[in-house]
Design an enzyme around this catalytic site. Structure first.
Site, short mmCIF file in Angstrom:
data_model
loop_
_atom_site.label_atom_id
_atom_site.label_comp_id
_atom_site.label_asym_id
_atom_site.label_seq_id
_atom_site.Cartn_x
_atom_site.Cartn_y
_atom_site.Cartn_z
N ASN A 179 -11.82 -0.22 -4.83
CA ASN A 179 -10.91 -1.31 -4.44
C ASN A 179 -9.80 -1.65 -4.71
OD1 ASN A 179 -14.07 -1.48 -4.80
ND2 ASN A 179 -13.74 -1.12 -6.75
N ARG A 180 -9.40 -1.14 -4.60
CA ARG A 180 -7.74 -1.45 -4.26
C ARG A 180 -7.04 -1.34 -5.65
NH1 ARG A 180 -8.63 -0.57 -0.27
NH2 ARG A 180 -7.90 -1.07 1.95
N LEU A 181 -7.64 -1.04 -6.77
CA LEU A 181 -7.31 -0.96 -8.37
C LEU A 181 -6.76 0.82 -8.43
CD1 LEU A 181 -10.01 -2.40 -10.03
CD2 LEU A 181 -8.19 -3.65 -8.66
#
Length: 212
Positions: A189-191
């Site tokens: 999640n692009r984290l």
């Protein structure tokens, strides 16, 4: 061509503060050893960013040829564009884009020339054809054609036939002494996990997690 739809998730792993070594060079050694073991293509390839006298940034790929607590070493023509840039602004950055294993490493620091002895030792370890290539190529200068360069290669090949090839006085190494290093591990999640090492005045490294 719909570039906006090109995406993927980063699910290979995570990075926590507990996993990090206190010294970023030790952490880099661990990741480099893993990259080599995983047989990444060109694991020593790094993007070198410089800024010229007109404040124009420039980037190119060079190869890491050594590193230790003093810094990260690469070799080049001292009359090249990147060398001229570093002569007026020694602040540079290095970027290792290890995308197949969803990792990146960023190194920011100051570039300085290595000793002539260190340059000579590496130059003599190179294949003979690469040594001749260093003599033949006026790196970053405009060429009328490839034939011009190949004729120069043939000329220096004849000049040094049956001889040891000396270190050119216009060729050698740079060492980038790091003041900041970042380790990036892709996350879902692009984290992503990002940790920054910052060199403090006392010689210690401060470690901070950065937002992705």
């Amino acid at each position: 061509m719909d570039l906006q739809s090109i995406r993927r998730e980063y699910l290979s792993g995570s990075l926590t503060r507990e996993q990090l070594k206190p010294d970023p060079v030790d952490q880099f050694m661990l990741w480099m050893e893993q990259a080599v073991k995983m047989e990444l293509p060109d694991p020593t390839a790094m993007v070198l960013a410089t800024v010229d006298a007109n404040h124009q940034p420039g980037q190119r790929v060079v190869l890491l040829k050594g590193f230790d607590e003093r810094g990260f070493v690469f070799f080049t023509n001292y009359e090249s564009r990147k060398s001229h840039d570093m002569a007026v602004n020694a602040n540079v950055s290095l970027h290792f884009p290890w995308h197949p294993i969803e990792r990146q490493v960023l190194v920011c620091g100051v570039a300085e020339k290595v000793s002539v002895d260190e340059s000579r030792a590496y130059f003599q370890s190179r294949p003979r054809e690469s040594q001749l290539g260093a003599w033949a190529s006026p790196q970053s200068r405009v060429l009328e054609s490839r034939d011009v360069m190949m004729r120069q290669f043939d000329s220096v090949s004849k000049e040094f036939a049956d001889k040891d090839i000396p270190l050119p006085d216009f060729w050698g190494g740079f060492r980038v002494r790091p003041s900041r290093m970042e380790f990036w591990q892709g996350g879902a999640n692009r984290l992503h996990d990002r940790f920054q090492y910052s060199l403090q005045s006392g010689g210690q490294w401060q470690i901070d997690r950065l937002a992705p």
